[in-house]
Design an enzyme around this catalytic site. Structure first.
Site, mmCIF file in Angstrom:
data_model
loop_
_atom_site.group_PDB
_atom_site.id
_atom_site.type_symbol
_atom_site.label_atom_id
_atom_site.label_comp_id
_atom_site.label_asym_id
_atom_site.label_seq_id
_atom_site.Cartn_x
_atom_site.Cartn_y
_atom_site.Cartn_z
ATOM 1 N N ASP A 172 6.026 36.098 48.819
ATOM 2 C CA ASP A 172 7.080 37.074 49.199
ATOM 3 C C ASP A 172 7.175 37.365 50.617
ATOM 4 O OD1 ASP A 172 4.913 38.831 49.933
ATOM 5 O OD2 ASP A 172 5.927 40.569 48.501
ATOM 6 N N GLY A 220 -4.516 43.385 41.736
ATOM 7 C CA GLY A 220 -4.587 43.608 43.277
ATOM 8 C C GLY A 220 -4.565 42.313 44.061
ATOM 9 N N THR A 221 -4.510 42.029 45.362
ATOM 10 C CA THR A 221 -4.242 40.830 46.066
ATOM 11 C C THR A 221 -5.881 40.172 45.913
ATOM 12 O OG1 THR A 221 -4.468 42.152 48.074
ATOM 13 C CG2 THR A 221 -2.406 41.456 47.337
ATOM 14 N N LEU A 237 -0.110 33.838 46.606
ATOM 15 C CA LEU A 237 -0.154 34.697 45.721
ATOM 16 C C LEU A 237 1.563 35.137 45.312
ATOM 17 C CD1 LEU A 237 -2.700 37.259 47.079
ATOM 18 C CD2 LEU A 237 -2.886 34.961 45.753
ATOM 19 N N ARG A 274 10.676 46.234 42.233
ATOM 20 C CA ARG A 274 11.657 46.831 43.373
ATOM 21 C C ARG A 274 12.731 45.897 43.496
ATOM 22 N NH1 ARG A 274 7.534 48.375 48.155
ATOM 23 N NH2 ARG A 274 6.053 46.766 46.874
ATOM 24 N N ASN A 295 40.348 14.208 35.166
ATOM 25 C CA ASN A 295 39.104 13.675 35.078
ATOM 26 C C ASN A 295 38.499 14.046 33.858
ATOM 27 O OD1 ASN A 295 38.565 16.146 36.316
ATOM 28 N ND2 ASN A 295 36.801 15.290 37.043
#
Ligand code: UD1
Ligand code: CA
Length: 474
Positions: A113, A88-89, A16, A23, A378
């Site tokens: 994360d 949502g997850t 996920l 944040r 160079n």
């Protein structure tokens, strides 16, 4: 410890990575922020690959092309699923519905994360699904600071439910066994369980954590697997990013020392995920390794050096205050001293570049001495050019070598030269103004300056005066 081999069970991992990561206050997606020189997402994908998954699907947000690109760069066979709305997850996992429906034995759900989970931990979670013992395995950890995390509601060690912090009662908030977020589900039951999850909570989100109650309602077994807290740190803001970096650095330093390197002050050395230090390498305090550095046996990297993309042979000494940039290849016994920068250059065995130099796009033979302050020119503002310096050459201090140029074996370059043409082997090349000397000039000058009423000023001003005298007339 290698992960236990689970060849008899197929595994799909859903990663996920679609969260908004507000944040972090960042222009770039959270999961692309780096730890020890590579993105959090890359850490997760590598750990999954080591754990032996058969298929990986990464769930990304609609505007996250960069996350998809990083996924493909790290794991070319991984699939991307788009979660168009962030609901949502559990909703995010269902973005990978097509892959889940293919019926893998195990479904691992991991968060991009949460980058520090070891392959062994993924394997342990899968192990708990074996033989149909459990339909759901939730990864947890114990902490004295549980605020913000979902809590494990346990009864006689059985996992009854997971309560999100926002939805928890005062009593539940004191629970110190927390949800790491990661789950393993029995593959052929996963879709039914995920589809049963609703959004009746304070956030109106579909919580993956509710898979626990969904499974129990169907009479299925659920279990908690407890991991070390330093594996399951979730990164939501920059302070947690720094915490994760600190944990990873500790791991990398410990591994380097176990493999035979001496770190005089481990806490002050920054390693990259892929730093390779040979046996009896000594790293002095305050050295930074970017990605892609290998240091050969018996070499020393002295304080305040910054290395990236460099290969160092055996018994070399680097620094203090050296900078090695990508494409640097140093052979054995090379010496790179203070305030020396080397980029995209090969340096032969026993060659010394000890002070204040820039070496870019060069090939230098063995046992050559590059004097203090040598600069390789160079770049002409458009292109880069190469310089070749043979073995046993001697480049006098403060020389400028204007590329493209070749200095033959054993050649000498006089100090302060600007070398624009190739120099033959064993020749001496001088490219500087011839020295002139004016006997007694200095005492004459001083005398005139002291004479009252003398109009003579500095030699410089006199050269430019109306008398028409040039500076050389003095
Ligand atoms: C989650 C868990 C919480 C746990 C914590 C551990 C849930 C409901 N909560 O909370 O119990 O203690 O992790 O760190 O699972 N994501 C999406 N799409 C979404 C929402 C999230 O892809 O719609 C991704 C995020 O990018 C992230 C992961 O899912 O990688 C977790 O989401 P996040 O919002 O960070 O969950 P937490 O509030 O940390
Ligand atoms: Ca999180």
């Amino acid at each position: 410890m290698p992960p236990p081999n689970l060849p008899d069970r197929t595994c799909l991992a859903v990663v996920l990575a679609a969260g908004e990561s507000l944040r972090m206050c960042s222009a770039q997606p959270k999961v692309l922020h780096k730890l020890a020189g590579r993105s959090m997402l890359a850490h997760v994908l590598h750990s999954l690959a080591e754990a032996g998954t058969d298929k990986i699907v990464v769930v990304v947000g609609p505007s996250h092309a960069a996350v998809a690109a990083e996924t493909k760069a790290i794991a070319a066979s991984a699939e991307i699923a788009i979660q168009t709305e962030r609901l949502g997850t559990a909703h995010a996992v269902l973005a990978a519905r097509a892959a889940i429906a293919k019926g893998y034995d195990d479904l691992l759900i991991v968060f991009a994360d949460t980058p520090l989970v070891r392959p062994q931990t993924f394997a342990k979670m899968r192990q708990a699904l074996r033989g149909g013992q459990n339909a759901v395995v939730a990864l947890g950890f114990k902490t004295s600071k549980p605020a913000g995390y979902g809590r494990f509601i346990l009864e006689n060690d059985a996992l009854i439910a997971i309560r999100e912090d926002r939805d928890a009662s005062e009593a539940e908030r004191t629970i110190e066994t927390c949800n790491a977020g990661l789950m393993a589900l029995e593959g052929n039951r996963a879709l039914a369980l995920l589809d049963a999850i609703g959004n009746a909570n304070s956030q109106k989100e579909f919580y993956l954590t509710d898979v626990v109650t969904a499974a129990r309602a169907r009479g299925l077994n659920v279990t908690a697997s407890i991991a070390a807290v330093d594996e399951v740190l979730g990164v939501n803001d920059r302070a947690q990013l720094a915490d994760a970096e600190a944990i990873l650095q500790m791991r990398l330093r410990t591994k380097a020392m176990q493999e035979g390197a001496t770190l005089l002050d481990p806490g002050s050395v920054t390693l990259a995920f892929d730093t390779v230090l040979g046996r009896d390498v000594v790293i002095e305090p305050h050295v930074v390794f970017g990605p892609g550095v290998r240091v050969g046996e018996g070499s020393t990297v002295r304080s305040f050096s910054y290395l990236e993309g460099a290969t160092i042979g055996t018994n070399a000494v680097i620094g203090p205050f050296a900078r090695l940039r990508p494409g640097t290849e140093l052979s054995q016994d090379v010496r790179i001293g203070n305030f020396v920068e080397v980029k995209a250059s090969e340096v032969g065995a026993g060659t010394k570049i000890n002070h204040l130099s820039y070496i870019g796009d060069a090939t230098i033979g063995a046992k050559t001495n590059i004097g203090a302050g040598t600069i390789i020119c160079n770049y002409d503002g458009f292109s880069k050019y190469r310089t070749e310096i043979g073995a046993h050459a001697f480049i006098g201090s403060n020389s400028a070598l204007v590329a493209p140029v070749k200095i033959g074996e054993g050649a000498y370059i006089g100090s302060g030269s600007v070398i624009t043409k190739d120099v033959a082997a064993d020749a001496l090349a001088l490219g500087r103004a011839r020295q002139i000397e004016k006997p007694d000039w200095a005492s004459l000058f001083r005398h005139k300056r002291k004479e009252p009423g003398s109009s003579m000023e500095e030699p410089k001003a006199a050269g430019a005066s109306s008398s028409g005298k040039s500076k050389d007339d003095f």
